[in-house]
Enzyme design. Structure first.
Site, mmCIF file in Angstrom:
data_model
loop_
_atom_site.group_PDB
_atom_site.id
_atom_site.type_symbol
_atom_site.label_atom_id
_atom_site.label_comp_id
_atom_site.label_asym_id
_atom_site.label_seq_id
_atom_site.Cartn_x
_atom_site.Cartn_y
_atom_site.Cartn_z
ATOM 1 N N LYS A 166 9.442 20.378 39.105
ATOM 2 C CA LYS A 166 9.984 19.032 39.062
ATOM 3 C C LYS A 166 9.366 18.301 40.251
ATOM 4 O O LYS A 166 9.663 18.611 41.407
ATOM 5 C CB LYS A 166 11.514 19.071 39.137
ATOM 6 C CG LYS A 166 12.176 17.720 38.874
ATOM 7 C CD LYS A 166 12.276 16.927 40.151
ATOM 8 C CE LYS A 166 12.939 15.578 39.920
ATOM 9 N NZ LYS A 166 12.896 14.756 41.168
ATOM 10 N N GLY A 221 15.463 20.669 49.820
ATOM 11 C CA GLY A 221 15.885 19.283 49.863
ATOM 12 C C GLY A 221 17.217 19.119 50.562
ATOM 13 O O GLY A 221 17.540 19.864 51.487
ATOM 14 N N SER A 222 18.016 18.183 50.097
ATOM 15 C CA SER A 222 19.266 17.829 50.765
ATOM 16 C C SER A 222 20.404 18.749 50.354
ATOM 17 O O SER A 222 20.358 19.413 49.314
ATOM 18 C CB SER A 222 19.645 16.389 50.420
ATOM 19 O OG SER A 222 19.999 16.282 49.048
ATOM 20 N N GLY A 225 21.963 17.212 46.976
ATOM 21 C CA GLY A 225 21.187 17.479 45.773
ATOM 22 C C GLY A 225 21.103 18.958 45.461
ATOM 23 O O GLY A 225 21.233 19.372 44.303
ATOM 24 N N GLY A 226 20.885 19.766 46.494
ATOM 25 C CA GLY A 226 20.771 21.204 46.280
ATOM 26 C C GLY A 226 22.064 21.819 45.797
ATOM 27 O O GLY A 226 22.068 22.706 44.933
ATOM 28 N N GLU A 245 17.036 25.687 49.734
ATOM 29 C CA GLU A 245 17.061 25.357 51.160
ATOM 30 C C GLU A 245 17.642 23.952 51.266
ATOM 31 O O GLU A 245 17.045 22.994 50.785
ATOM 32 C CB GLU A 245 15.653 25.408 51.751
ATOM 33 C CG GLU A 245 15.609 25.080 53.235
ATOM 34 C CD GLU A 245 14.191 24.915 53.751
ATOM 35 O OE1 GLU A 245 13.976 24.026 54.598
ATOM 36 O OE2 GLU A 245 13.299 25.663 53.303
ATOM 37 N N CYS A 282 12.247 20.528 58.479
ATOM 38 C CA CYS A 282 13.533 21.179 58.224
ATOM 39 C C CYS A 282 13.991 22.015 59.408
ATOM 40 O O CYS A 282 15.174 22.350 59.511
ATOM 41 C CB CYS A 282 13.437 22.046 56.968
ATOM 42 S SG CYS A 282 12.055 23.201 56.974
ATOM 43 N N GLU A 375 23.044 17.476 60.140
ATOM 44 C CA GLU A 375 21.637 17.121 60.251
ATOM 45 C C GLU A 375 21.440 15.626 60.044
ATOM 46 O O GLU A 375 22.024 15.025 59.135
ATOM 47 C CB GLU A 375 20.820 17.896 59.215
ATOM 48 C CG GLU A 375 19.331 17.597 59.235
ATOM 49 C CD GLU A 375 18.559 18.322 58.145
ATOM 50 O OE1 GLU A 375 17.329 18.417 58.262
ATOM 51 O OE2 GLU A 375 19.199 18.787 57.172
#
Length: 509
Positions: A166, A221-222, A225-226, A245, A282, A375
């Site tokens: 994606k 990603g975030s 979203g994750g 992650e 990250c 974060e």
């Protein structure tokens, strides 16, 4: 209803550059997954797929000039950084090719029958097989190393799993270009193009994780979203592994002795690490526990000077810029928080680096200051000034899981005197990689590397960098009392492939 167009956007201006593709429909996602599933046997031969991985590296290197040009236009990360990242990506592909050639990742174990054991042992032969189609969700901040040709894709292909990626909306044109390069490498070994699918669009990402033929997924990603994708993977009629992650604060502890011994070096090192890549790593150090008093003051002075000398930069997209500006403003408004160098807007499309300070005692209890333990993506860090070791322990006890945790020790403490070992023991439960007198930015592609950590750093105990990342896409299977002619070649006594294995309890290489 027609699918929305996918545009390449210039992050330096926020303007659309060109239409790259259209967002994939559910039908198109289904077609990509089914095409990948149909060609999985094309990766069955380890020799072929190792050669494919090496060819992929060769083809990427041959296209370096055009790839870097497109990547810079979409990310503003700069040719030097992008060229280095592409080199790392090619090295990683070749490293996985070597792992495939060696074959140790298969974990071959053979036990001959033993009637004297309690209970008796039948003939058992165990190794690992690929899971199937892997969905890969590209990251924004590494358009090569954690995107279409990155570690998730490379390790999945090395395991023998076709991939459907994606694409990240921040670099759609590069994603299309890289996918074409990898398919060209596949064609050199008669591997069908379906081995690497590519889809665009938010809804496509949802359809992908739900598809019944997708066997596992990798995400960078975030947290928001994750976690949504992780929950979707678990809620399927047949749940699948989701290696995500999501986010990391990457705490740093500076001992009083270290601050007294080398405040300038620690201040400048911290400034370089937190502003590297405009703070879009990250593993950026987002929270620093530094002592109060004169030694800590000198460290903050050095950090102030170094950060003040660092210019503004462009973030990957304007959404990230807006989130950064809102995030630092909300943090700076908390009572007791000071801004020796104020982070914020550097221009119409840029941001300037900075850092905040706060008494560490404010972080020891739940409340509004919990925001400082989250974060904030971009060039900012929080320096929490502690009075004693009890405050350090109290703050550390409240931290979530992280990719990294760092301690800066004095030379005497590093030699084994003082609390060095105790601090390491306190940091180890918090992170997948613990550093001493170093900075976390920079993740080496090496056999001993671990890029992961307790939740929310990652959703599994696996690594996404290094050779053992291949283990995410495999499952073990044992054959019992199976006639040798019916066994896979890897599990026969003769060991014609020459694999490392454990044979009747004895390790053979």
């Amino acid at each position: 209803m027609a699918a929305a167009p996918v545009w390449s956007v210039d992050p330096r201006t926020g303007k659309q550059r060109e239409q790259v593709a259209v967002e994939a429909t559910a039908h198109e996602v289904d077609a990509a997954v089914r095409a990948a599933h149909a060609v999985r046997e094309s990766l069955a031969d380890r020799t072929v797929r190792a050669a494919f991985l090496r060819s992929a590296a060769d083809e990427l290197e041959a296209a370096k000039e055009s790839l870097v040009e497109v990547a810079d236009a979409e990310t503003a990360l700069g040719p030097v950084r992008l060229g280095g990242e592409l080199a790392r990506t090619c090295y990683q592909l070749r490293a996985f090719a070597a792992i495939v050639d060696e074959g140790e990742f298969l974990g071959v174990v053979i036990n001959h029958p033993d009637d004297t054991a309690t209970p008796p042992i039948p003939d058992l032969r165990r190794y690992k097989v690929p899971l199937g189609v892997v969905a890969v969700y590209s990251a924004s901040n590494f358009p090569f190393a954690f995107s279409v040709p990155g570690g998730d894709t490379a390790s999945a292909l090395a395991a023998g799993c076709p991939v459907v990626v994606k694409a990240h909306p921040d670099h759609p044109a590069l994603s299309e270009l890289v996918a074409a390069v990898l398919r060209r490498a596949a064609a050199r070994h008669d591997i069908p193009a379906g081995v690497l699918g590519l889809v665009h669009g938010f809804e496509a990402g949802i359809e992908l994780i739900k598809h019944p033929l997708v066997a596992a997924a990798g995400f960078t990603g975030s947290v928001r979203g994750g976690r949504a994708l992780f929950d979707a993977a678990a809620a399927r009629p047949v749940p699948i592994p989701f290696h995500g992650e999501l986010g990391s604060l990457n705490p740093v502890v500076v001992t009083e002795a270290a601050a007294a011994e080398r405040p300038e070096a620690i201040g400048t090192g911290l400034a370089g690490s937190m502003t590297l890549g405009v703070g879009q790593f990250c593993v950026k150090p987002g929270l620093v526990l530094a002592p109060s008093g004169a030694a800590g003051d000198q460290l903050v002075k050095s950090l102030t000077e170094a950060v003040s000398d660092t210019g503004s930069g462009v973030l990957l997209d304007h959404r990230m810029r807006d989130n950064f500006l809102a995030g630092v403003a909300e943090r700076a408004e908390l009572p007791g928080v000071e801004s020796p160098v104020t982070p914020g807007a550097g221009g119409e499309h840029t941001v300037s680096p900075g850092f905040l300070t706060v008494p560490a005692g404010r972080l020891t209890e739940e409340g509004a200051y919990d925001l400082l333990l989250e974060e904030c993506f971009g060039p900012v860090t929080v320096v929490a000034r502690y009075e004693d070791q009890d405050e350090v322990r109290s703050v550390l006890s409240r931290l979530p899981g992280n990719l990294t945790a760092t301690v800066q020790l004095s030379s005497d403490e590093a030699a084994g005197n003082g609390r060095g070992a105790e601090i390491l023991a306190e940091l180890t439960p918090l992170a997948g990689r613990v550093l001493v007198n170093a900075w976390p930015t920079g993740v080496a592609v090496a056999a001993a590397q671990h890029h992961g950590g307790p939740y929310p750093a990652t959703t599994s105990t696996s690594t996404s960098v290094g050779g053992t990342a291949i283990e995410r896409w495999l499952r073990p299977v044992s054959y019992q009392n199976t006639p040798e002619p019916l066994l896979p070649a890897e599990l026969r006594d003769a060991n014609e492939p020459g694999l490392p294995r454990r044979f009747n309890g004895r390790l053979e290489r």
